[in-house]
Design an enzyme around this catalytic site. Sequence first.
Site, PDB file in Angstrom:
ATOM      1  CB  ALA A   1      -0.928   0.076   1.111  1.00  0.00           C
TER       2      ALA A   1
ATOM      3  N   GLY B   1       0.087   1.389  -3.260  1.00  0.00           N
ATOM      4  CA  GLY B   1       0.064   0.769  -4.600  1.00  0.00           C
ATOM      5  C   GLY B   1       1.011   1.439  -5.807  1.00  0.00           C
TER       6      GLY B   1
ATOM      7  CE  LYS C   1       8.941   1.705  -3.853  1.00  0.00           C
ATOM      8  NZ  LYS C   1       7.928   2.608  -3.117  1.00  0.00           N
TER       9      LYS C   1
ATOM     10  CG  ASP D   1      -0.996  -2.420   4.374  1.00  0.00           C
ATOM     11  OD1 ASP D   1       0.143  -1.689   3.984  1.00  0.00           O
ATOM     12  OD2 ASP D   1      -1.583  -2.021   5.188  1.00  0.00           O
TER      13      ASP D   1
ATOM     14  CB  CYS E   1      11.782   6.431   0.867  1.00  0.00           C
ATOM     15  SG  CYS E   1      10.482   6.231   2.436  1.00  0.00           S
TER      16      CYS E   1
END
Length: 459
Positions: A278, A280, A282, A300, A397
């Site tokens: 989630a 979504g 990727k 998820d 990230c």
Amino acid sequence: MPSAVSSQSNRIPEHLSARQLAFLVLRDIDKGAFADVALERNIRNFSLAAVDRRLATELIYGTVRRQRTLDALITQLGKRSAEQQPAELRRILHLGFYQLRYLDQVPEHAAVDTTVQLAKYQRLGKLSGVVNGMLRQYIRLHAAGDDPLQLPADAVESLGILHSYPDWIVQAWQQLLAADDVSKLCEWFNQTPKIDLRVNRLRSSIDQVMAALTDHGLMVQPHEQIPHALRIVGATGNIRQLPGYDEGWWMVQDSSAQLVSYLVDPQPGETIIDACGAPGGKTTHLAELMGDQGRVLGCDRTSSRLNKICQNAKRLQLNTIETVMGDSRQQPKFQGIADRVLLDVPCSGLGTLHRHADARWRQTPNSIAGLVTLQQELLEAAIDWVKPRGVLVYSTCTLHPDENQTLIQTFLARHPDWEIQPPAKASPVAPFVTEQGWATVWPHQQNMDGFFMVKLQRC
């Protein structure tokens, strides 16, 4: 002070509306609200012109990002430290100093006058005189050629105050970068974030989307290194009202996040698991790259987040995506079924600090330690899903070594039957790969969100 805006918003002087909105949002943030949530909640009570809406947004996110710098100015120019000031006075001073130091479009006299009037509007009484005196002292020092902000001799603390970061974040980046690069990275994260799109190659093309957006009045640039990536230059307005949104021509996704799916390199007919899928971005990219042929499982723990995967897949007209609810640390039914696994783990987000203004203050060394434990547990579980000779891509990230390089080195030491598999030379990821075989995107060098990614394969 009035407790609600709705009962008084019509009486707010027009020139104070943006600043009053900013003040109310900052007050909510002080009470624990997330910046974007607080802005959305308060802005409903204001009728602002576009220019005032932009000013309010800049004041909110800017003052949150620059909080440590602004506190240092309060401490240095006031009679009491920032922490000792009344909370409402402190936030009003933040707004005033931010305009003087960072907003060239606001004249100095306007910054002082509106901030003093805001203090009066909040019924701070004689404290409005304190606001006036401190802001004018800043102007006098600046006019004399001095920087009103005095920095300490300690290198870490100096960078932290100058660019507004906790010392521990500066120290984390110093483990990976030279001093000059750390300063550039800190500076990069204080800029306004840009919006990138990923063109859905199954429904449209770069040329078609660029033409539609250009005709809509936007400036759009293709990305030189990443296929099917576009960057919008300047304001966009409501994303959902842009050409091609309803038709599923594109999805908002930063260019560096798009690299992750290229590293996975899914092939038509394969079974792919996106362990933390989630909302979504990727998951849908994986389906696009394999021509919507095969099986993509997006996982998820909550139904509301899984719904976002479904909504994005429907809009992009993708049919191979299935959603699975549950903790990815406990999915025995996945054992040995995946050709490829993407493990884009929950992380501290230190690669996206420009997008989340308050994240630098919410994360702590203790929260990092907790995240590392979770990341390790997810990785240990996900390797069992991979078929023989299959691959697993681990990505974050964040730019914290404990969540990235150190975690992967620890994993490989525990699992000598796994190794790093660098991408092919023709892969869009190849220019970002280090000698160790993993890829790191540094925002100040590549002008994208910070990312770490590595492809692992059982020997």
